[in-house]
Scaffold this motif. Structure first.
Motif, PDB file in Angstrom:
ATOM      1  N   PRO A 177     -16.779   0.609   2.317  1.00 41.77           N
ATOM      2  CA  PRO A 177     -15.504  -0.107   2.445  1.00 41.77           C
ATOM      3  C   PRO A 177     -14.843   0.056   3.807  1.00 41.77           C
ATOM      4  O   PRO A 177     -13.916  -0.699   4.134  1.00 41.77           O
ATOM      5  CB  PRO A 177     -14.629   0.543   1.357  1.00 41.77           C
ATOM      6  N   GLY A 178     -15.305   1.016   4.603  1.00 39.03           N
ATOM      7  CA  GLY A 178     -14.681   1.295   5.885  1.00 39.03           C
ATOM      8  C   GLY A 178     -13.321   1.967   5.707  1.00 39.03           C
ATOM      9  O   GLY A 178     -12.715   1.828   4.653  1.00 39.03           O
ATOM     10  N   PRO A 179     -12.846   2.705   6.688  1.00 37.01           N
ATOM     11  CA  PRO A 179     -13.550   2.999   7.929  1.00 37.01           C
ATOM     12  C   PRO A 179     -14.676   4.014   7.712  1.00 37.01           C
ATOM     13  O   PRO A 179     -14.558   4.891   6.855  1.00 37.01           O
ATOM     14  CB  PRO A 179     -12.444   3.592   8.817  1.00 37.01           C
TER      15      PRO A 179
ATOM     16  N   ARG B 226       0.873  -1.187   0.000  1.00 39.89           N
ATOM     17  CA  ARG B 226       0.000   0.000   0.000  1.00 39.89           C
ATOM     18  C   ARG B 226       0.897   1.219   0.000  1.00 39.89           C
ATOM     19  O   ARG B 226       1.897   1.277   0.732  1.00 39.89           O
ATOM     20  CB  ARG B 226      -0.904   0.010   1.225  1.00 39.89           C
TER      21      ARG B 226
ATOM     22  N   ARG C 118      -9.871   5.364  -4.495  1.00 41.60           N
ATOM     23  CA  ARG C 118      -9.353   4.236  -5.283  1.00 41.60           C
ATOM     24  C   ARG C 118     -10.348   3.074  -5.263  1.00 41.60           C
ATOM     25  O   ARG C 118     -10.409   2.268  -6.175  1.00 41.60           O
ATOM     26  CB  ARG C 118      -8.009   3.792  -4.719  1.00 41.60           C
ATOM     27  N   VAL C 119     -11.150   3.017  -4.190  1.00 39.96           N
ATOM     28  CA  VAL C 119     -12.178   1.973  -4.093  1.00 39.96           C
ATOM     29  C   VAL C 119     -13.205   2.169  -5.208  1.00 39.96           C
ATOM     30  O   VAL C 119     -13.595   1.219  -5.894  1.00 39.96           O
ATOM     31  CB  VAL C 119     -12.877   2.029  -2.704  1.00 39.96           C
TER      32      VAL C 119
ATOM     33  N   HIS D 156      -7.631  -0.086  -5.850  1.00 39.65           N
ATOM     34  CA  HIS D 156      -7.626  -0.952  -4.663  1.00 39.65           C
ATOM     35  C   HIS D 156      -8.336  -2.236  -5.106  1.00 39.65           C
ATOM     36  O   HIS D 156      -9.485  -2.488  -4.737  1.00 39.65           O
ATOM     37  CB  HIS D 156      -8.365  -0.241  -3.522  1.00 39.65           C
TER      38      HIS D 156
ATOM     39  N   ARG E  19     -16.106   6.833   2.137  1.00 29.56           N
ATOM     40  CA  ARG E  19     -15.612   7.719   3.201  1.00 29.56           C
ATOM     41  C   ARG E  19     -15.168   9.053   2.604  1.00 29.56           C
ATOM     42  O   ARG E  19     -14.579   9.094   1.519  1.00 29.56           O
ATOM     43  CB  ARG E  19     -14.412   7.060   3.891  1.00 29.56           C
TER      44      ARG E  19
ATOM     45  N   GLN F  95     -12.575  11.550   2.311  1.00 34.56           N
ATOM     46  CA  GLN F  95     -11.125  11.381   2.521  1.00 34.56           C
ATOM     47  C   GLN F  95     -10.442  12.743   2.707  1.00 34.56           C
ATOM     48  O   GLN F  95      -9.719  13.210   1.818  1.00 34.56           O
ATOM     49  CB  GLN F  95     -10.517  10.630   1.337  1.00 34.56           C
TER      50      GLN F  95
END
Ligand code: ASP
Length: 324
Positions: A266-268, A111, A172-173, A139, A226, A228
């Motif tokens: 996807p969390g958090p 990562r 990226r998710v 991701h 989330r 970011q």
């Protein structure tokens, strides 16, 4: 299981990965979901293999998930957390890669806060590399675990309407999910304030909405993201309260989606900012804990496939990030 063909040396992204390769990972993951629900979860398929998790950016669930995946398959797993601020991109990153390479790992799980850094590492080492998230780029294992969660719940991916909502620009998710869902025949829309829509939204082939009621209409899947703040330069929305009012998922906004639409994250999670606890904890609609469970199974499948060293011609574009 012995004759599964997986055409990739690395898993750097969903880009360049075709439907057959994606299905191969998801199908194999199913058997690991079953294994992970048993009392004895230990296998020896990766006995003698070494997996190094190198995280230049913090992570709880992804790192733990890869660690568990490797250990359950019998590999030796080492975790290295590298302070991102100590990294000077370029040479330092490659020095780290070369140092790790000299220890003969079989898989590096990396990562990094910079998009493209994981690909760069993969070009310098002799082992398989898995991208555990690079900057805003990709991701891939998150998209794979999301796909497995949806497929197991709904029975298919093709034809579904998926609304990806929130901070898409920095996610990226979202990028990996859009690529995977399109490859598997789903329809994707994004719902976000104009400041959080990625510049290349048109290229990504998604419909863009700035209103939750419109964007969630008839959605089968509502995937929240989330906010970011760590990736934002300056403030991109007036206040958290304002954001929640217009873009936070709550029971009222969810009414626009199909009555049985699934809720994902996807969390958090930032409760009360992008998602209300009432919907996040709704045991009938929210599959958020299941996403975490599927994550371990998907990562076991990825480690398993990459250590089989079976390279063959598939339907994929092997010149791209997903392949090699
Ligand atoms: N855990 C995910 C990622 O690493 C999502 C997030 O951090 O918001 O990208």
């Amino acid at each position: 299981m012995a004759d599964i063909i997986f055409p990739h040396q690395h898993i750097l992204g969903i880009e360049g990965m075709g439907p057959d390769a994606i299905s191969t990972i998801l199908d194999l993951s199913e058997s690991y979901v079953d294994l992970n629900r048993q009392r004895d979860k230990k296998r020896s398929d990766l006995r003698g293999r070494t997996v190094i998790n190198v995280f230049f950016e913090s992570s709880t669930r992804t790192r733990t998930s890869f660690e568990l995946a490797g250990k359950r398959l019998g590999a030796d797993v080492i975790n290295i957390a590298v302070e991102a601020s100590a990294i000077n991109k370029g040479e330092t990153l490659l020095d780290t890669a070369m140092t790790l390479n000299a220890m003969h790992p079989d898989v590096l799980v990396v990562r990094h806060p910079y998009s493209g850094a994981v690909q760069l590492i993969s070009e310098k080492v002799e082992c398989a590399v898995v991208n555990a998230g690079d900057g805003w780029h990709e991701h891939p294992t998150q998209a794979l675990l999301d796909a497995l969660t949806i497929r197991r719940r709904v029975g298919k991916l093709a034809g579904l309407n998926v609304a990806i909502c929130g901070d898409v620009a920095h996610s990226r998710v979202a990028r990996s999910n859009i690529l995977l869902l399109h490859t598997m025949g789903a329809f994707v829309r994004i719902v976000a304030p104009p400041t959080l829509v990625p510049a290349d939204a048109a290229k990504l082939g998604v419909d863009v909405y700035h209103d939750m009621a419109e964007g969630l209409k008839d959605a089968d899947i509502v995937m929240m993201l989330r906010i970011q703040t760590e990736r934002m330069r300056g403030s991109l929305f007036p206040s958290q309260r304002e954001y929640f009012r217009y873009f936070g998922l709550d029971a009222e906004k969810l009414k626009a989606a199909k009555p049985d639409a699934l809720i994902m994250h996807p969390g958090p999670m930032n409760r009360g900012i992008e998602i209300d606890s009432d919907v996040a904890d709704d045991i009938n609609r929210s599959v958020i804990p299941e996403q975490v469970e599927m994550g371990v199974a998907v990562r076991m499948a990825c480690l398993d496939l990459l250590t089989r060293n079976v390279i063959a011609n598939f339907d994929d574009d092997s010149s791209k990030g997903g392949a090699a």
